[in-house]
Enzyme design. Sequence first.
Site, PDB file in Angstrom:
ATOM      1  N   THR A  61      16.951  26.336 -33.290  1.00 34.77           N
ATOM      2  CA  THR A  61      16.812  27.638 -32.615  1.00 34.77           C
ATOM      3  C   THR A  61      17.845  28.679 -33.065  1.00 34.77           C
ATOM      4  OG1 THR A  61      18.163  26.775 -30.794  1.00 34.77           O
ATOM      5  CG2 THR A  61      15.785  26.664 -30.510  1.00 34.77           C
ATOM      6  N   TYR A 124      13.174  31.476 -39.119  1.00 31.09           N
ATOM      7  CA  TYR A 124      12.963  30.762 -37.845  1.00 31.09           C
ATOM      8  C   TYR A 124      11.505  30.941 -37.382  1.00 31.09           C
ATOM      9  CZ  TYR A 124      12.901  30.098 -32.758  1.00 31.09           C
ATOM     10  OH  TYR A 124      12.554  29.716 -31.467  1.00 31.09           O
TER      11      TYR A 124
HETATM   12  N1  LIG Z   1      16.072  29.966 -26.804  1.00 31.04           N
HETATM   13  C1  LIG Z   1      15.182  30.963 -26.863  1.00 31.04           C
HETATM   14  O1  LIG Z   1      15.496  32.133 -26.612  1.00 31.04           O
HETATM   15  C2  LIG Z   1      13.755  30.668 -27.218  1.00 31.04           C
HETATM   16  C3  LIG Z   1      12.847  31.737 -27.318  1.00 31.04           C
HETATM   17  C4  LIG Z   1      11.526  31.470 -27.639  1.00 31.04           C
HETATM   18  C5  LIG Z   1      11.113  30.169 -27.834  1.00 31.04           C
HETATM   19  N2  LIG Z   1      12.013  29.157 -27.746  1.00 31.04           N
HETATM   20  C6  LIG Z   1      11.544  27.781 -27.989  1.00 31.04           C
HETATM   21  O2  LIG Z   1      11.722  27.044 -26.791  1.00 31.04           O
HETATM   22  C7  LIG Z   1      11.981  25.677 -27.122  1.00 31.04           C
HETATM   23  C8  LIG Z   1      13.208  25.191 -26.366  1.00 31.04           C
HETATM   24  O3  LIG Z   1      14.306  26.017 -26.754  1.00 31.04           O
HETATM   25  P1  LIG Z   1      15.763  25.844 -26.106  1.00 31.04           P
HETATM   26  O4  LIG Z   1      16.276  27.221 -25.892  1.00 31.04           O
HETATM   27  O5  LIG Z   1      15.727  24.871 -24.986  1.00 31.04           O
HETATM   28  O6  LIG Z   1      16.511  25.217 -27.356  1.00 31.04           O
HETATM   29  P2  LIG Z   1      18.000  24.655 -27.462  1.00 31.04           P
HETATM   30  O7  LIG Z   1      18.734  24.842 -26.193  1.00 31.04           O
HETATM   31  O8  LIG Z   1      18.549  25.182 -28.731  1.00 31.04           O
HETATM   32  O9  LIG Z   1      17.729  23.094 -27.625  1.00 31.04           O
HETATM   33  C9  LIG Z   1      17.088  22.559 -28.731  1.00 31.04           C
HETATM   34  C10 LIG Z   1      17.395  21.081 -28.755  1.00 31.04           C
HETATM   35  O10 LIG Z   1      16.707  20.515 -29.879  1.00 31.04           O
HETATM   36  C11 LIG Z   1      17.539  19.517 -30.377  1.00 31.04           C
HETATM   37  N3  LIG Z   1      17.233  19.191 -31.764  1.00 31.04           N
HETATM   38  C12 LIG Z   1      17.467  19.956 -32.862  1.00 31.04           C
HETATM   39  N4  LIG Z   1      17.098  19.280 -33.964  1.00 31.04           N
HETATM   40  C13 LIG Z   1      16.611  18.089 -33.544  1.00 31.04           C
HETATM   41  C14 LIG Z   1      16.094  16.962 -34.209  1.00 31.04           C
HETATM   42  N5  LIG Z   1      15.992  16.926 -35.545  1.00 31.04           N
HETATM   43  N6  LIG Z   1      15.672  15.912 -33.481  1.00 31.04           N
HETATM   44  C15 LIG Z   1      15.797  15.930 -32.136  1.00 31.04           C
HETATM   45  N7  LIG Z   1      16.308  16.955 -31.446  1.00 31.04           N
HETATM   46  C16 LIG Z   1      16.710  18.025 -32.141  1.00 31.04           C
HETATM   47  C17 LIG Z   1      18.939  20.085 -30.265  1.00 31.04           C
HETATM   48  O11 LIG Z   1      19.827  19.019 -30.334  1.00 31.04           O
HETATM   49  P3  LIG Z   1      21.344  19.191 -30.806  1.00 31.04           P
HETATM   50  O12 LIG Z   1      22.036  19.648 -29.570  1.00 31.04           O
HETATM   51  O13 LIG Z   1      21.714  17.816 -31.258  1.00 31.04           O
HETATM   52  O14 LIG Z   1      21.338  20.200 -31.910  1.00 31.04           O
HETATM   53  C18 LIG Z   1      18.884  20.763 -28.919  1.00 31.04           C
HETATM   54  O15 LIG Z   1      19.312  19.896 -27.910  1.00 31.04           O
HETATM   55  C19 LIG Z   1      12.086  25.622 -28.645  1.00 31.04           C
HETATM   56  O16 LIG Z   1      10.848  25.228 -29.177  1.00 31.04           O
HETATM   57  C20 LIG Z   1      12.346  27.061 -29.045  1.00 31.04           C
HETATM   58  O17 LIG Z   1      11.872  27.326 -30.351  1.00 31.04           O
HETATM   59  C21 LIG Z   1      13.322  29.362 -27.418  1.00 31.04           C
END
Ligand SMILES: NC(=O)c1ccc[n+]([C@@H]2O[C@H](COP(=O)([O-])OP(=O)(O)OC[C@H]3O[C@@H](n4cnc5c(N)ncnc54)[C@H](OP(=O)(O)O)[C@@H]3O)[C@@H](O)[C@H]2O)c1
Length: 298
Positions: A61, A124
């Site tokens: 992300t 991204y």
């Molecule tokens: N954040 C936003 O503003 C936003 C906006 C639109 C859509 N989204 C989508 O919403 C979803 C959830 O986002 P979020 O904000 O909860 O994300 P986040 O807080 O960044 O969490 C993503 C998690 O994915 C894990 N991860 C990364 N690479 C991995 C791998 N190879 N295998 C297993 N786990 C892995 C990370 O682990 P590590 O801690 O080990 O890195 C982290 O815990 C995502 O699909 C994102 O694209 C987010």
Amino acid sequence: MRVLVTGKQGQLAKQLQLDASSAITLQALDRAQCDIRDATDVLAAVTDFSPDVVINAAAYTAVDQAESDAEQAYAINALGAENIARACLATNARLIHVSTDFVFNGQHAQPYQPSDAIDPLGVYGDSKADGEHRVQALMPAAIILRTAWVYSCHGSNFMKTMLRLMAERDDLGVVADQIGTPTSTPTLARAIFALIDNTQAQGIYHCTDAGQGSWYDFAAAIYQQAQALGLLPANKSVTIRPITTTEYPLPAQRPAYSVLDHSRLHADTGLMMRDWRAVLAEELDKLLAEMAQTLKDS
Ligand SMILES: NC(=O)c1ccc[n+]([C@@H]2O[C@H](COP(=O)([O-])OP(=O)(O)OC[C@H]3O[C@@H](n4cnc5c(N)ncnc54)[C@H](OP(=O)(O)O)[C@@H]3O)[C@@H](O)[C@H]2O)c1
């Protein structure tokens, strides 16, 4: 109902763990337990737990970092999504794959429908679009849930960064020419559980809180509400200035407008989205309660 969640430490995954009802047996796996880049790892994890539903909340992300780290962004957001879809197919599990407003180019003047053409602007967004395509090609019955501007009490996000900066600085310039909708993780978790309950749901859905605003509006609302709650140091005054995207250059280009239409989600789940400012007030309240609890425990 058995639900497997990837990306255990992420802000959405944490909320899913907190909000799952007692009717759900939820297992969340972190990167060390299930690296979604590894097809064998993913198949083993899904086969072991034998879930009814898999929620892919794992993602790369770091929007700006992705511009110089494309290989990892695609490995996680595109290939990782495909690995999960393959494992779901092999075990007959439903899949809810979370995606983003950054698949759009931001040239619309009205909210994006799930069926609107995608045209990502950066690595991204493109890697997430690739993930959507791979999931859809393998599993047309999968749910792709696009969301935007996600924040929460847990993890790092715009709300937490703004609160820190507001405590440190007297003056903050915040981009006012990108329009979207702040979305709390409780809203997103509620939508995911409602989609699980609708066994007919499939295809693309949009989920954000209601209304729209700029990052400047979001920052101004955080400031106003945090001050009222006493979340900022006493007598702390911060000037928040609207600035343009060009005044705050970043490696990744963002959509100028990415408001998502969530009427399909409402039609298929009955969920009513609430105005983002009201939801923000609740999240700040929770943050205050958590801080008070931490103080009490220390
Ligand atoms: N954040 C936003 O503003 C936003 C906006 C639109 C859509 N989204 C989508 O919403 C979803 C959830 O986002 P979020 O904000 O909860 O994300 P986040 O807080 O960044 O969490 C993503 C998690 O994915 C894990 N991860 C990364 N690479 C991995 C791998 N190879 N295998 C297993 N786990 C892995 C990370 O682990 P590590 O801690 O080990 O890195 C982290 O815990 C995502 O699909 C994102 O694209 C987010």
